[in-house]
Design an enzyme around this catalytic site. Structure first.
Site, PDB file in Angstrom:
ATOM      1  N   GLY A  46       0.928  -1.390  -0.109  1.00 42.06           N
ATOM      2  CA  GLY A  46       0.046   0.161   0.030  1.00 42.06           C
ATOM      3  C   GLY A  46       0.903   1.055   0.007  1.00 42.06           C
ATOM      4  O   GLY A  46       2.110   1.353   0.549  1.00 42.06           O
ATOM      5  N   GLN A  51       2.750   9.997   1.232  1.00 35.83           N
ATOM      6  CA  GLN A  51       4.062   9.326   1.305  1.00 35.83           C
ATOM      7  C   GLN A  51       5.026   9.806   0.164  1.00 35.83           C
ATOM      8  O   GLN A  51       6.502   9.736   0.473  1.00 35.83           O
ATOM      9  CB  GLN A  51       4.077   7.820   1.376  1.00 35.83           C
ATOM     10  CG  GLN A  51       3.191   7.308   2.705  1.00 35.83           C
ATOM     11  CD  GLN A  51       3.178   5.815   2.560  1.00 35.83           C
ATOM     12  OE1 GLN A  51       2.117   5.306   2.125  1.00 35.83           O
ATOM     13  NE2 GLN A  51       4.122   5.127   3.189  1.00 35.83           N
ATOM     14  N   CYS A  92       5.534  -0.103   7.284  1.00 35.67           N
ATOM     15  CA  CYS A  92       5.150   1.235   6.397  1.00 35.67           C
ATOM     16  C   CYS A  92       6.546   1.407   5.612  1.00 35.67           C
ATOM     17  O   CYS A  92       7.584   1.506   6.091  1.00 35.67           O
ATOM     18  CB  CYS A  92       5.060   2.214   7.326  1.00 35.67           C
ATOM     19  SG  CYS A  92       4.366   3.726   6.361  1.00 35.67           S
ATOM     20  N   LEU A  93       6.107   1.736   4.436  1.00 40.61           N
ATOM     21  CA  LEU A  93       7.489   2.202   3.363  1.00 40.61           C
ATOM     22  C   LEU A  93       8.017   3.269   3.662  1.00 40.61           C
ATOM     23  O   LEU A  93       9.167   3.711   3.622  1.00 40.61           O
ATOM     24  CB  LEU A  93       7.004   2.212   1.767  1.00 40.61           C
ATOM     25  CG  LEU A  93       6.390   1.059   1.247  1.00 40.61           C
ATOM     26  CD1 LEU A  93       5.795   1.340   0.069  1.00 40.61           C
ATOM     27  CD2 LEU A  93       7.768  -0.097   1.114  1.00 40.61           C
ATOM     28  N   HIS A 134      -4.608   1.474   7.587  1.00 40.34           N
ATOM     29  CA  HIS A 134      -3.305   2.115   7.621  1.00 40.34           C
ATOM     30  C   HIS A 134      -3.270   3.105   6.631  1.00 40.34           C
ATOM     31  O   HIS A 134      -2.522   4.296   6.774  1.00 40.34           O
ATOM     32  CB  HIS A 134      -2.340   0.884   7.327  1.00 40.34           C
ATOM     33  CG  HIS A 134      -0.804   1.486   7.186  1.00 40.34           C
ATOM     34  ND1 HIS A 134      -0.010   1.197   8.181  1.00 40.34           N
ATOM     35  CD2 HIS A 134      -0.181   1.997   6.431  1.00 40.34           C
ATOM     36  CE1 HIS A 134       1.082   1.530   7.947  1.00 40.34           C
ATOM     37  NE2 HIS A 134       1.079   2.195   6.800  1.00 40.34           N
ATOM     38  N   GLU A 135      -3.320   3.146   5.257  1.00 37.09           N
ATOM     39  CA  GLU A 135      -3.164   3.987   4.236  1.00 37.09           C
ATOM     40  C   GLU A 135      -4.006   5.134   4.406  1.00 37.09           C
ATOM     41  O   GLU A 135      -3.637   6.468   4.066  1.00 37.09           O
ATOM     42  CB  GLU A 135      -3.250   3.354   2.810  1.00 37.09           C
ATOM     43  CG  GLU A 135      -2.434   2.366   2.432  1.00 37.09           C
ATOM     44  CD  GLU A 135      -0.932   2.432   2.638  1.00 37.09           C
ATOM     45  OE1 GLU A 135      -0.403   3.801   2.610  1.00 37.09           O
ATOM     46  OE2 GLU A 135      -0.097   1.736   3.056  1.00 37.09           O
ATOM     47  N   HIS A 138      -2.377   7.823   6.841  1.00 37.48           N
ATOM     48  CA  HIS A 138      -1.306   8.616   6.076  1.00 37.48           C
ATOM     49  C   HIS A 138      -2.194   9.781   5.433  1.00 37.48           C
ATOM     50  O   HIS A 138      -1.513  10.811   5.612  1.00 37.48           O
ATOM     51  CB  HIS A 138      -0.719   7.689   4.937  1.00 37.48           C
ATOM     52  CG  HIS A 138       0.106   6.965   5.310  1.00 37.48           C
ATOM     53  ND1 HIS A 138       1.427   7.443   5.799  1.00 37.48           N
ATOM     54  CD2 HIS A 138       0.291   5.636   5.323  1.00 37.48           C
ATOM     55  CE1 HIS A 138       2.253   6.559   6.320  1.00 37.48           C
ATOM     56  NE2 HIS A 138       1.713   5.413   5.930  1.00 37.48           N
TER      57      HIS A 138
END
Length: 170
Positions: A46, A51, A92-93, A134-135, A138
Site C-alpha cells: 500500500g 508518502q 510502512c514504506l 493504515h493507508e 496517512h
C-alpha cells in the site's frame, strides 16, 4: 511511469492532511500509475500519496500474493463494520525495517473512486481492511507509530534519524 521518492519518518511532510481530489483527470491517473510503480518497486502492499509528498486523497494497494490485483482508492472513506478489532503486524514504506502490532477494525465498508473516477464500494476484512485503515491514516497525517507508546515511538525516531545520517552524502 516514474518511480517516486518515498518520504521517511520523522519527515514532517508525512503529517500533512491530504486534500480531496476535485476531478480524476490525466494528472491524477499519472499519479496513480507512478504510485503503483513506486509501491511495487519498494515491495509494499500500500502507498498513500502523502508518502510521496503529494497531499491529495489518493491511495494504491495490492494485497494479492502475486501482485496482480492493484486497487485504487481516490477520496476514500471507510466505516468500521461492527466493534470487532484485531491486532496485526504492520510495517510502512515510510518507516522501513520497523514493525509493530496495531489493533484495527476487523471489517470495514469502503467507498472510493477508481482510477477512472467511477465510484465503488467494497466490504473488506483481514489484511485488506488493515491496509485500508493504515493507508487512510496517512491521508490524515497519522502514522502507525502513533499507536505505539511514546517510548517505542521515540526509539524508532532515533533509529530513523541515525539511518538518515548514515545515508546522507558527506
Amino acid at each position: 511511469m516514474a518511480k517516486l521518492p518515498i518520504l521517511e519518518f520523522p519527515d514532517e511532510r508525512l503529517r500533512t492532511k491530504a486534500t480531496p481530489v476535485e476531478a480524476v483527470d490525466d494528472d491524477v491517473r499519472q499519479l496513480v500509475d507512478d504510485m503503483l510503480e513506486t509501491m511495487y518497486a519498494a515491495r509494499g502492499i500500500g502507498l498513500a500519496a502523502t508518502q510521496v509528498d503529494v497531499h491529495r486523497r489518493v491511495i494504491v494497494m495490492d494485497v494479492s500474493d502475486d501482485g496482480t490485483q492493484p486497487l485504487v482508492l481516490i477520496n476514500p472513506h471507510y466505516e468500521p463494520i461492527g466493534d470487532a478489532r484485531e491486532p496485526m503486524q504492520e510495517g510502512c514504506l515510510s518507516i522501513p525495517e520497523y514493525y509493530a502490532e496495531v489493533p484495527r477494525a476487523l471489517k470495514v465498508q469502503l467507498k472510493a473512486l477508481d482510477r477512472e473516477g467511477n465510484p465503488y464500494e467494497l466490504e473488506a476484512e483481514g489484511l485488506l481492511a488493515h491496509c485500508i485503515q493504515h493507508e487512510h491514516d496517512h491521508l490524515e497525517g497519522v502514522l502507525f507509530v502513533d499507536y505505539l507508546s511514546a517510548l517505542k515511538r521515540e526509539r524508532i525516531m532515533k533509529k530513523m534519524l541515525k539511518r538518515h545520517k548514515l545515508t546522507q552524502p558527506a
